[in-house]
Enzyme design. Structure first.
Site, PDB file in Angstrom:
ATOM      1  CE  LYS A  56     -22.641  84.231  35.972  1.00 61.67           C
ATOM      2  NZ  LYS A  56     -22.038  84.032  37.299  1.00 61.67           N
ATOM      3  CD  GLN A 100     -19.541  82.763  39.539  1.00 61.48           C
ATOM      4  OE1 GLN A 100     -20.030  83.665  38.877  1.00 61.48           O
ATOM      5  NE2 GLN A 100     -20.165  81.606  39.721  1.00 61.48           N
ATOM      6  CG  ASP A 123     -25.202  87.680  42.123  1.00 63.32           C
ATOM      7  OD1 ASP A 123     -25.720  86.937  41.264  1.00 63.32           O
ATOM      8  OD2 ASP A 123     -24.005  87.609  42.454  1.00 63.32           O
TER       9      ASP A 123
END
Ligand code: GUN
Length: 291
Positions: A56, A100, A123
């Site tokens: 990422k 995460q 997200d």
């Protein structure tokens, strides 16, 4: 003998999407001097998470997006992580926050997700964003379902009236995927581990989305000839091979189009994270629907 399915190139589609986002970032920078910023929080040393987070960071840098990774030790307390999230919420240069998953056992992931500013929740996991998606007013959509939809829309001019079967009911993939397919006018079935006659249900589908997390679970003879198959699974076999939830070798002989693993949905997930960061940047500044 049946023709082989068209193989959907997620790697190329993701590269094109990243290039487009990169151009938009350059234009924003030229016009305003601002650069959208993505902040990823990684707690602990989970090896798969480390690989994802590094990827990422690298891809964000490639397209000129500001990005930072906040690496916290595995023994970080929930209060410490919540304090980190609060600091990122309060920092106006932060457009996107991603914590995460999975988190270490002493931390309640739901409590952390609830603490993220919904306008920065790239997200799309916060209850506000889940509700917005369910009510048809989504701004930030979970990245894997969003990436899968973009691949489907590139492939098929209209999804209206298609029978879609989503295998898996997770909050991260199965449920939001079903919402998106419904909004695209599909007739949607969500199948799961308790579904009766799963092969029979899947055989009805013009569109199959496999998101169960079990290697090679969906067999070729479950697929209706000509159907489109989106394989969300990424599973490591004992011999080291990376495979999806669909038995690709079997399904490719029956389907009309299919995503490979690797190189299908996976690259689109990260590209959509960057896209969501750009969406959050615009929405937070009022030049688009607010998140
Ligand atoms: N871990 C594996 N996939 C994901 C994801 O999409 N978002 C977050 N936050 N963590 C993950």
């Amino acid at each position: 003998m049946a023709e082989q399915a068209r193989i959907i190139d997620g790697k190329a589609a993701a590269a094109a999407l990243r290039a487009q986002i990169g151009q938009e970032i350059a234009a924003i920078k030229a016009a305003t001097g601002l650069v959208p910023g993505l902040h990823v929080v990684l707690v602990g040393e989970d090896p798969a998470s480390r690989v994802y987070v590094n990827s990422k960071e690298k891809l964000a840098a490639e397209i000129g997006m500001n990005s930072a990774v906040h690496r916290l030790p595995a023994e970080t307390s929930e209060a410490e992580l919540l304090a980190k999230v609060a600091a990122l919420n309060a920092d106006d240069s932060v457009d996107g926050i991603l914590v995460q998953l999975p988190l270490p056992p002493q931390i309640d992931a739901d409590r952390v997700i609830d603490a993220i500013d919904p306008a920065k929740d790239v997200d799309g996991f916060h209850l506000v964003n889940v509700g917005r998606l369910a009510s048809g007013r989504a701004t930030l959509i979970p990245c894997t379902p969003l990436g899968s939809m973009l691949l489907l829309k590139q492939l098929l001019p209209s999804l209206a009236g298609l029978e879609a079967v989503v295998i898996g009911r997770s909050a991260i993939v199965g449920k939001p995927m079903a919402q998106l397919l419904l909004q695209a006018d599909c007739t949607v079935t969500i199948a799961h581990s308790r579904t009766k006659d799963l092969p029979g249900v899947v055989r009805r589908a013009d569109l199959v989305v496999a998101a169960v997390g079990r290697p090679l679970f969906v067999k070729g003879d479950w697929i209706k000839p000509g159907a489109t198959v989106i394989d969300v699974g990424i599973n490591r076999l004992p011999d080291g091979r990376l495979v999806g939830d669909v038995d690709f070798a079997e399904a490719v002989a029956v389907a009309g189009a299919i995503t490979p693993v690797p190189g299908g949905v996976g690259p689109m997930t990260i590209a959509c994270l960057l896209r969501n960061t750009l969406t959050a940047f615009h929405a937070r500044r009022g030049d688009g629907a607010r998140a």
